[in-house]
Write a protein that holds these residues in place. Structure first.
Motif, PDB file in Angstrom:
ATOM      1  N   VAL A  56       0.824  -1.210   0.000  1.00  0.00           N
ATOM      2  CA  VAL A  56       0.000   0.000   0.000  1.00  0.00           C
ATOM      3  C   VAL A  56       0.855   1.256   0.000  1.00  0.00           C
ATOM      4  O   VAL A  56       0.561   2.234  -0.711  1.00  0.00           O
ATOM      5  CB  VAL A  56      -0.979  -0.017   1.214  1.00  0.00           C
ATOM      6  N   ARG A  59       2.480   1.688  -3.465  1.00  0.00           N
ATOM      7  CA  ARG A  59       1.514   2.146  -4.473  1.00  0.00           C
ATOM      8  C   ARG A  59       1.161   3.618  -4.270  1.00  0.00           C
ATOM      9  O   ARG A  59       0.928   4.346  -5.242  1.00  0.00           O
ATOM     10  CB  ARG A  59       0.265   1.280  -4.406  1.00  0.00           C
ATOM     11  N   ILE A  60       1.136   4.056  -3.016  1.00  0.00           N
ATOM     12  CA  ILE A  60       0.862   5.474  -2.757  1.00  0.00           C
ATOM     13  C   ILE A  60       1.961   6.334  -3.359  1.00  0.00           C
ATOM     14  O   ILE A  60       1.700   7.325  -4.057  1.00  0.00           O
ATOM     15  CB  ILE A  60       0.737   5.721  -1.240  1.00  0.00           C
ATOM     16  N   ALA A  63       1.818   6.287  -7.197  1.00  0.00           N
ATOM     17  CA  ALA A  63       0.708   7.105  -7.703  1.00  0.00           C
ATOM     18  C   ALA A  63       1.028   8.590  -7.576  1.00  0.00           C
ATOM     19  O   ALA A  63       0.706   9.384  -8.474  1.00  0.00           O
ATOM     20  CB  ALA A  63      -0.571   6.763  -6.942  1.00  0.00           C
ATOM     21  N   ASP A  84      -6.744   7.700  -6.997  1.00  0.00           N
ATOM     22  CA  ASP A  84      -5.870   7.095  -8.008  1.00  0.00           C
ATOM     23  C   ASP A  84      -5.290   5.782  -7.528  1.00  0.00           C
ATOM     24  O   ASP A  84      -5.201   4.807  -8.287  1.00  0.00           O
ATOM     25  CB  ASP A  84      -4.747   8.063  -8.358  1.00  0.00           C
ATOM     26  N   VAL A  85      -4.866   5.749  -6.262  1.00  0.00           N
ATOM     27  CA  VAL A  85      -4.283   4.516  -5.714  1.00  0.00           C
ATOM     28  C   VAL A  85      -5.326   3.404  -5.720  1.00  0.00           C
ATOM     29  O   VAL A  85      -5.044   2.266  -6.136  1.00  0.00           O
ATOM     30  CB  VAL A  85      -3.759   4.756  -4.280  1.00  0.00           C
ATOM     31  N   PHE A  89      -4.333   0.766  -8.510  1.00  0.00           N
ATOM     32  CA  PHE A  89      -3.361  -0.185  -7.971  1.00  0.00           C
ATOM     33  C   PHE A  89      -3.844  -0.982  -6.759  1.00  0.00           C
ATOM     34  O   PHE A  89      -3.459  -2.138  -6.601  1.00  0.00           O
ATOM     35  CB  PHE A  89      -2.075   0.564  -7.562  1.00  0.00           C
ATOM     36  N   HIS A  90      -4.637  -0.404  -5.906  1.00  0.00           N
ATOM     37  CA  HIS A  90      -4.917  -0.997  -4.599  1.00  0.00           C
ATOM     38  C   HIS A  90      -6.423  -1.105  -4.379  1.00  0.00           C
ATOM     39  O   HIS A  90      -7.059  -0.196  -3.838  1.00  0.00           O
ATOM     40  CB  HIS A  90      -4.285  -0.133  -3.500  1.00  0.00           C
ATOM     41  N   ILE A  97      -6.289   3.226   2.826  1.00  0.00           N
ATOM     42  CA  ILE A  97      -5.265   3.886   2.013  1.00  0.00           C
ATOM     43  C   ILE A  97      -4.943   5.253   2.598  1.00  0.00           C
ATOM     44  O   ILE A  97      -3.772   5.647   2.713  1.00  0.00           O
ATOM     45  CB  ILE A  97      -5.742   4.017   0.556  1.00  0.00           C
ATOM     46  N   THR A 160      -1.099  -4.580 -12.859  1.00  0.00           N
ATOM     47  CA  THR A 160      -1.956  -4.242 -11.723  1.00  0.00           C
ATOM     48  C   THR A 160      -3.087  -5.257 -11.620  1.00  0.00           C
ATOM     49  O   THR A 160      -3.231  -6.150 -12.449  1.00  0.00           O
ATOM     50  CB  THR A 160      -2.532  -2.826 -11.895  1.00  0.00           C
ATOM     51  N   GLU A 167       2.787  -1.712 -12.346  1.00  0.00           N
ATOM     52  CA  GLU A 167       3.276  -1.121 -11.105  1.00  0.00           C
ATOM     53  C   GLU A 167       4.595  -1.791 -10.726  1.00  0.00           C
ATOM     54  O   GLU A 167       4.851  -2.934 -11.097  1.00  0.00           O
ATOM     55  CB  GLU A 167       2.261  -1.298  -9.976  1.00  0.00           C
TER      56      GLU A 167
END
Length: 756
Positions: A56, A59-60, A63, A84-85, A89-90, A97, A160, A167
């Motif tokens: 997580v 991915r943050i 992004a 967006d995350v 991606f998540h 998040i 992803t 990613e």
């Protein structure tokens, strides 16, 4: 083994397109739980040893990079980042998040924040951050270092969850994030807990490990002193314990608050706490201290106030100016979160995604190995680009050397591309580049620029090829990068300055339970009817004492207010009283039964000041007894501590100090028996062994003495009388004994000063 069974068509039931799968429930649960456990371990709880991030967090940051949220750029709404995350991606909850994003920005939670927040991102009191629609964020320099080289094929990418984007599997990690910021996580059957450390110290240790690949953890700890926590504090853990924790990858560290004494005038003072332990909420800490004051667990603390603004400032007021501040703080450290433990469990995912516990050396080496791989991948990618550019430049140079022929072919030939390839032995790509040149690029100045660029690229190519083929050059390059990082986060910078210092807890040989009690002499008076009081000072003239009608003195003990007063009762229990908690000397005092749970049919048979170094001798009316260490008789409750077991009509009758080498007992039948004290067993609780045997009656009294000094008693006139023929009464334990000598006390008592 699972099998597919074609169901019967029963009108609206299962169809061939919806088969029923039969599987044993144990196998089904095992397979699904294993999948869940592995997902939790690898995708949620444990960080990667290379970049120190969980998916997580990775991915943050990725992004935010795509959103161009660089340190020098503008902020964007946290809701935009979270969206967006989550969308790309998540695929999990937006709140989880956002919580991860918030933690990356909190200076009291993260040693080197990877995200710079604008707005309310929570505080050390434990208050929640504002909603994501109100806050904004961008990356910090540390966050950018983690991503540096991502466009240069530094790491692998994967699809992803929806296979629409890619990613990174891991970040290039130009910043030693795992040790610098630490990690916390609980998986299935395992957990991780890594406290933050100082970046400059990590860099020094990494440089030493590059120079000395076989360095031991002990040597690395000359550079990494221990955790460096965002909230500061003082680590009071011994060095041996810290070393053992880093050698095994598991351990814990004691962290204390930082405090100072402020003079408030006229001899008074207050204690100001400026730093609290890591992960302790300030508001909760103050609430607990207030509860401690209300419950009177800290008798030396009068008040606690929170005067914090941006910095922590907790004010502690002592009850008296005579209380030693160090002793007061020691007592608070034991009962509050002013001292806490920070655990170390370096359970991480290695480069192959396998969870395991690493020691300090393995963690640093894993980061260095990853940095080397990133360096090689970036170098090879650069070499590929150089080779690609040189191919084009070589074609341009051929064109300039044969400019007239190139122009003729382009102008008059039907297929100029094939003619150029055949005439000058060009590649297809070189021919395309020549054909796509603009006329104005055919000037002399442009030719010079192409030659200069070609020479520069060839020099760079030679340098990079030497780097790829030389391990020493690779490590030199990595060492240079680490030195730059160390300069950026050096000890002289605000971000790099060590916050957590080291010290040892003071060795105070003081009983904290009595440290705040004013030490004064008292005389404890207990009457036969069970009324107790404490007179100030040492009172020797007891004849002037007044009692209720029909009552008289039973025990008088000289003590101090800091002493523990021990009461031995006929039920065989010992009760503990605080010298400072006894009622004053005015009046007749208070009934002892209001202070301890002593039954009405039992009476006190002994009262004395507690001395943990002594050994006592207890006995019942049946003539049974044993020795017991005085340290084992202290009671922690009103109910007392049962030591001598008595049943039926038997009662506890005596408690004396066990000293000397002989013990003398006398029964109600006036028979005297002397035997060795060693014959009496030492117990912590029980009925004991038989001291003297009786046909009628029971034990009247007992005493211990040294054979060199001899046995004595007090006659009816109050005079001390020796028993010169006491050896004639010697025997073995449990015998009946012989009649006491002529003139012995008619009450059957030995010298009262032998009793406690």
């Amino acid at each position: 083994m699972a099998k597919t069974k074609k169901p019967k068509n029963s009108g609206g039931g299962a169809t061939p397109h919806n088969p029923v799968i039969e599987e044993h429930i144990d196998n089904a649960l095992s397979a699904r739980y294993m999948a869940y456990a592995l997902s939790t371990i690898t995708q949620r709880a444990l960080p990667d040893v290379r970049d120190g991030l969980k998916p997580v967090h990775r991915r943050i940051l990725f992004a935010m990079r795509q959103l161009k949220l660089n340190p020098e750029g503008a902020y964007k709404k946290s809701a935009r980042i979270v969206g967006d995350v989550m969308g790309q991606f998540h695929p999990h909850g937006d709140q989880s998040i956002y919580d991860a994003l918030v933690k990356l920005s909190q200076e009291f939670a993260t040693r080197y924040p990877l995200v710079e927040g604008q707005g309310n991102f929570g505080n050390i009191d434990g208050d929640s951050p504002a909603a994501m629609r109100y806050t904004e964020a961008k990356m910090t320099a540390a966050g950018m270092l983690l991503l540096e080289g991502l466009d240069e094929n530094a790491v692998d990418f994967k699809a992803t969850y929806n296979e629409e984007d890619d990613e990174p599997v891991v970040l290039p990690a130009g910043f030693p994030n795992l040790l610098a910021n630490g990690a916390q996580g609980i998986a299935v059957g395992m957990a991780t807990s890594i406290p933050p450390h100082n970046v400059a110290e990590i860099c020094n240790a990494a440089l030493h490990l590059i120079k000395t690949p076989n360095a031991r953890v002990e040597t690395l700890m000359n550079h990494i002193l221990g955790p460096d926590l965002p909230t500061g504090g003082i680590m009071v853990e011994p060095k041996d314990n810290i070393l053992e924790a880093y050698q095994t990858g598991r351990g814990s560290f004691r962290i204390r608050s930082r405090w100072a004494v402020e003079d408030t005038g006229r001899g008074t003072y207050q204690i100001v706490v400026t730093e609290i332990p890591y992960q302790v909420q300030k508001s909760r800490l103050i609430e607990k201290l207030a509860e401690v004051i209300e419950s009177k667990k800290a008798s030396g603390l009068a008040d606690v106030r929170d005067e914090s603004a941006e910095d922590v400032r907790i004010v502690l007021e002592p009850k008296s100016k005579n209380i030693d501040p160090a002793i007061l703080m020691e007592s608070l450290f034991k009962i509050s979160e002013l001292e806490s433990r920070v655990s170390l469990n370096m359970n991480v995912l290695d480069a192959n995604g396998v969870p395991r516990v690493m020691d300090l050396r393995e963690v640093i080496q894993s980061w260095l190995d990853h940095r080397r791989e990133v360096l090689l991948r970036r170098t090879n990618q650069r070499l590929g680009k150089i080779a690609d550019r040189l191919e084009v430049l070589d074609g341009y140079l051929i064109a300039f050397l044969n400019l007239d022929e190139v122009i003729r072919i382009v102008r008059y030939e039907d297929k100029p591309k094939e003619e150029l390839i055949a005439a000058f032995n060009l590649t297809e790509r070189q021919a395309d580049a020549i054909l796509n040149m603009r006329l104005r690029a055919l000037n002399k100045l442009q030719e010079i620029e192409i030659k200069t660029e070609s020479e520069s690229l060839r020099a760079e190519q030679i340098k990079l090829e030497a780097l790829v083929s030389s391990d020493a050059q690779q490590w030199d390059t990595i060492s240079g990068q680490i030195r730059e990082l160390r300069d950026l986060y050096g000890p002289k910078t605000d971000a790099g300055r060590r916050r957590t210092t080291f010290d040892l807890a003071p060795d105070l040989d003081i009983d904290l339970s009595t440290a705040f009690i004013t030490k004064e002499p008292i005389t404890v008076i207990l009457s036969e009817k069970g009324w107790i009081r404490a007179l100030k000072g040492k009172v020797d003239d007891l004849d002037t004492l007044k009692f209720k009608e029909g009552d008289k003195l039973a025990f008088a003990v000289h003590a101090e207010t800091t002493d523990k007063i021990i009461l031995f009762a006929s039920n065989g229990k010992f009760y503990t009283l605080g010298g400072d908690k006894l009622p004053g000397g005015r009046g007749n005092g208070e009934p002892i039964r209001l202070m301890v749970d002593l039954e009405n049919d039992h009476i006190p048979v002994g009262l004395f000041v507690h001395d943990p170094e002594r050994t006592l001798l207890v006995a019942s009316s049946e003539g049974y007894g044993f020795r017991v260490k005085e340290a084992d008789i202290v009671a922690s409750t009103r109910g007392g501590k049962q030591v001598l077991n008595v049943k039926g009509d038997a009662e506890a009758v005596r408690v004396i100090e066990a000293k000397g080498d002989r013990i003398a007992t006398i029964g109600e039948n006036r028979k005297l028996l002397v035997f060795n004290l060693d014959e009496v067993s030492e117990l912590t609780r029980g009925k004991g062994v038989r001291l003297q045997r009786y046909k009628d009656g029971g034990l009247s009294d007992m005493t211990t003495f040294s054979s060199e000094e001899g046995l004595a008693f007090i006659d009816s006139a109050g005079r001390r009388q020796e028993v010169p023929d006491w050896p004639q009464h010697e025997g073995s334990r449990a015998q009946a004994g012989r009649m006491a000598p002529r003139g012995f006390s008619r009450q059957g008592l030995f010298a009262p000063d032998k009793r406690l």
